[in-house]
Design a protein around this motif. Structure first.
Motif, PDB file in Angstrom:
ATOM      1  N   ILE A  93      58.847  26.266 -33.778  1.00 39.68           N
ATOM      2  CA  ILE A  93      58.813  26.752 -35.154  1.00 39.68           C
ATOM      3  C   ILE A  93      59.632  28.036 -35.203  1.00 39.68           C
ATOM      4  O   ILE A  93      59.812  28.702 -34.176  1.00 39.68           O
ATOM      5  CB  ILE A  93      57.380  27.008 -35.658  1.00 39.68           C
ATOM      6  N   PRO A  94      60.151  28.418 -36.364  1.00 37.56           N
ATOM      7  CA  PRO A  94      60.987  29.620 -36.449  1.00 37.56           C
ATOM      8  C   PRO A  94      60.251  30.871 -35.971  1.00 37.56           C
ATOM      9  O   PRO A  94      59.029  30.988 -36.112  1.00 37.56           O
ATOM     10  CB  PRO A  94      61.317  29.709 -37.948  1.00 37.56           C
ATOM     11  N   VAL A 136      52.570  21.201 -36.310  1.00 38.89           N
ATOM     12  CA  VAL A 136      51.369  20.549 -36.831  1.00 38.89           C
ATOM     13  C   VAL A 136      50.300  21.597 -37.128  1.00 38.89           C
ATOM     14  O   VAL A 136      49.673  21.584 -38.196  1.00 38.89           O
ATOM     15  CB  VAL A 136      50.826  19.514 -35.826  1.00 38.89           C
ATOM     16  N   PHE A 137      50.109  22.521 -36.196  1.00 38.28           N
ATOM     17  CA  PHE A 137      49.054  23.524 -36.370  1.00 38.28           C
ATOM     18  C   PHE A 137      49.378  24.451 -37.537  1.00 38.28           C
ATOM     19  O   PHE A 137      48.505  24.783 -38.349  1.00 38.28           O
ATOM     20  CB  PHE A 137      48.886  24.319 -35.074  1.00 38.28           C
ATOM     21  N   ARG A 138      50.625  24.871 -37.647  1.00 41.80           N
ATOM     22  CA  ARG A 138      51.026  25.732 -38.760  1.00 41.80           C
ATOM     23  C   ARG A 138      50.794  25.014 -40.089  1.00 41.80           C
ATOM     24  O   ARG A 138      50.280  25.611 -41.052  1.00 41.80           O
ATOM     25  CB  ARG A 138      52.492  26.124 -38.615  1.00 41.80           C
ATOM     26  N   ALA A 139      51.144  23.729 -40.162  1.00 43.01           N
ATOM     27  CA  ALA A 139      50.936  22.955 -41.382  1.00 43.01           C
ATOM     28  C   ALA A 139      49.448  22.801 -41.698  1.00 43.01           C
ATOM     29  O   ALA A 139      49.042  22.831 -42.866  1.00 43.01           O
ATOM     30  CB  ALA A 139      51.585  21.577 -41.242  1.00 43.01           C
ATOM     31  N   THR A 140      48.632  22.659 -40.659  1.00 41.63           N
ATOM     32  CA  THR A 140      47.191  22.528 -40.849  1.00 41.63           C
ATOM     33  C   THR A 140      46.613  23.759 -41.533  1.00 41.63           C
ATOM     34  O   THR A 140      45.860  23.651 -42.506  1.00 41.63           O
ATOM     35  CB  THR A 140      46.500  22.314 -39.488  1.00 41.63           C
ATOM     36  N   TYR A 198      51.274  23.128 -28.377  1.00 41.01           N
ATOM     37  CA  TYR A 198      52.448  23.053 -27.499  1.00 41.01           C
ATOM     38  C   TYR A 198      53.624  22.406 -28.217  1.00 41.01           C
ATOM     39  O   TYR A 198      53.484  21.374 -28.881  1.00 41.01           O
ATOM     40  CB  TYR A 198      52.102  22.253 -26.235  1.00 41.01           C
ATOM     41  N   SER A 199      54.792  23.025 -28.102  1.00 40.06           N
ATOM     42  CA  SER A 199      56.050  22.495 -28.604  1.00 40.06           C
ATOM     43  C   SER A 199      55.963  22.166 -30.089  1.00 40.06           C
ATOM     44  O   SER A 199      55.593  23.002 -30.903  1.00 40.06           O
ATOM     45  CB  SER A 199      56.473  21.280 -27.764  1.00 40.06           C
ATOM     46  N   MET A 200      56.269  20.916 -30.481  1.00 39.66           N
ATOM     47  CA  MET A 200      56.220  20.532 -31.889  1.00 39.66           C
ATOM     48  C   MET A 200      54.792  20.546 -32.435  1.00 39.66           C
ATOM     49  O   MET A 200      54.583  20.613 -33.647  1.00 39.66           O
ATOM     50  CB  MET A 200      56.837  19.149 -32.073  1.00 39.66           C
ATOM     51  N   TYR A 222      63.757  13.383 -33.276  1.00 41.90           N
ATOM     52  CA  TYR A 222      63.411  14.784 -33.495  1.00 41.90           C
ATOM     53  C   TYR A 222      63.108  15.053 -34.968  1.00 41.90           C
ATOM     54  O   TYR A 222      62.080  15.655 -35.311  1.00 41.90           O
ATOM     55  CB  TYR A 222      64.548  15.689 -33.015  1.00 41.90           C
ATOM     56  N   PHE A 223      63.997  14.607 -35.859  1.00 42.19           N
ATOM     57  CA  PHE A 223      63.804  14.870 -37.280  1.00 42.19           C
ATOM     58  C   PHE A 223      62.619  14.088 -37.839  1.00 42.19           C
ATOM     59  O   PHE A 223      61.893  14.577 -38.715  1.00 42.19           O
ATOM     60  CB  PHE A 223      65.080  14.558 -38.070  1.00 42.19           C
ATOM     61  N   ASP A 224      62.395  12.880 -37.324  1.00 38.00           N
ATOM     62  CA  ASP A 224      61.235  12.113 -37.753  1.00 38.00           C
ATOM     63  C   ASP A 224      59.949  12.815 -37.329  1.00 38.00           C
ATOM     64  O   ASP A 224      58.969  12.874 -38.089  1.00 38.00           O
ATOM     65  CB  ASP A 224      61.294  10.707 -37.161  1.00 38.00           C
ATOM     66  N   ASP A 225      59.935  13.361 -36.108  1.00 37.34           N
ATOM     67  CA  ASP A 225      58.761  14.082 -35.633  1.00 37.34           C
ATOM     68  C   ASP A 225      58.496  15.332 -36.468  1.00 37.34           C
ATOM     69  O   ASP A 225      57.339  15.694 -36.718  1.00 37.34           O
ATOM     70  CB  ASP A 225      58.923  14.462 -34.161  1.00 37.34           C
ATOM     71  N   LYS A 226      59.561  16.011 -36.903  1.00 36.58           N
ATOM     72  CA  LYS A 226      59.381  17.186 -37.763  1.00 36.58           C
ATOM     73  C   LYS A 226      58.675  16.801 -39.061  1.00 36.58           C
ATOM     74  O   LYS A 226      57.768  17.517 -39.525  1.00 36.58           O
ATOM     75  CB  LYS A 226      60.733  17.825 -38.097  1.00 36.58           C
ATOM     76  N   ILE A 227      59.076  15.689 -39.633  1.00 35.12           N
ATOM     77  CA  ILE A 227      58.475  15.240 -40.895  1.00 35.12           C
ATOM     78  C   ILE A 227      57.014  14.866 -40.701  1.00 35.12           C
ATOM     79  O   ILE A 227      56.132  15.279 -41.466  1.00 35.12           O
ATOM     80  CB  ILE A 227      59.266  14.047 -41.459  1.00 35.12           C
TER      81      ILE A 227
END
Length: 223
Positions: free
Chosen positions: A121-122, A90-94, A84-86, A39-44
């Motif tokens: 995401i929050p 990715v989209f927010r970071a983009t 979708y989900s995590m 989970y934490f690796d995927d967040k990074i």
């Protein structure tokens, strides 16, 4: 993943033939191992993927501009995004990296609609904030539509893992809709999400021949 994208395409072909083309966008996830570590690796990696997708969007816009210069009377379909989900991280970071890394003063209008489903995401992520840029996603499109469910088990776990600093957008919806732009909407899917997935998380496709209301809502918004 590709299987989910394939199922999404098959539903569109079944219900609304020749209407929608699904193009999966994949990012680097941790394939195996301890779920908490994964989970934490995927967040990074989700956050780190933003710059690559931001560059891809700019290249796409450049190709579109060149095409329209040569074919000024042609009409191009607008793209819609289903995160979708995590993938929402990715989209927010983009979109964040479009502004911050590429020094773009104004976020370009890129999409017809943006659908944020079971977003990990929050729930303040769409709040208007000049520093954090919660309004940036809303700037890119006609509408932002958030689908959430209050008994989405993976997102309840995500909130706990993150120390309850904030609930997840896909769990509660927007923290305060009055703090978002006027083109942000949301739909509470709590009444049916468990009918399509035991964990209450993957509720936008189909199960046993029954198709999720989210799927039909997505198509109606696109159409």
């Amino acid at each position: 993943d590709l299987d989910t994208g394939k199922r999404f395409q098959e539903l569109f072909d079944q219900e609304f033939p020749l209407s929608v083309e699904v193009i999966p966008l994949l990012w680097a996830t941790h394939p195996t191992g301890n779920p908490l570590e994964k989970y934490f690796d995927d967040k990074i990696t989700a956050e780190a993927s933003g710059i690559a997708f931001a560059r891809a969007l700019l290249l796409l816009e450049d190709e579109k501009r060149k095409f329209l210069e040569k074919h000024p009377h042609n009409w191009l379909k607008k793209i819609s995004v289903f995160a979708y989900s995590m993938g929402n991280r990715v989209f927010r970071a983009t979109i964040r990296d479009l502004r911050n890394i590429f020094d773009i003063d104004e976020i370009p209008f890129l999409f017809k609609q943006v659908f944020l489903c079971a977003a990990d995401i929050p729930n303040e992520s769409l709040h208007f904030d000049e520093i954090k840029g919660g309004q940036l996603i809303a700037y890119t499109c006609d509408w932002v539509i958030c689908y959430y469910a209050r008994d989405d088990a993976p997102l309840i776990a995500s909130s706990l893992i993150n120390g309850l600093k904030s609930r997840m957008l896909g769990l509660t919806g927007v923290e305060d809709i009055s703090k978002t732009l006027d083109n942000v909407f949301q739909a509470d899917c709590s009444s049916f999400n468990n009918d399509f997935d035991l964990t209450g998380h993957g509720y936008f496709l189909s199960k046993d021949g029954n198709i999720s209301p989210v799927f039909y809502h997505v198509f109606q918004a696109i159409a």
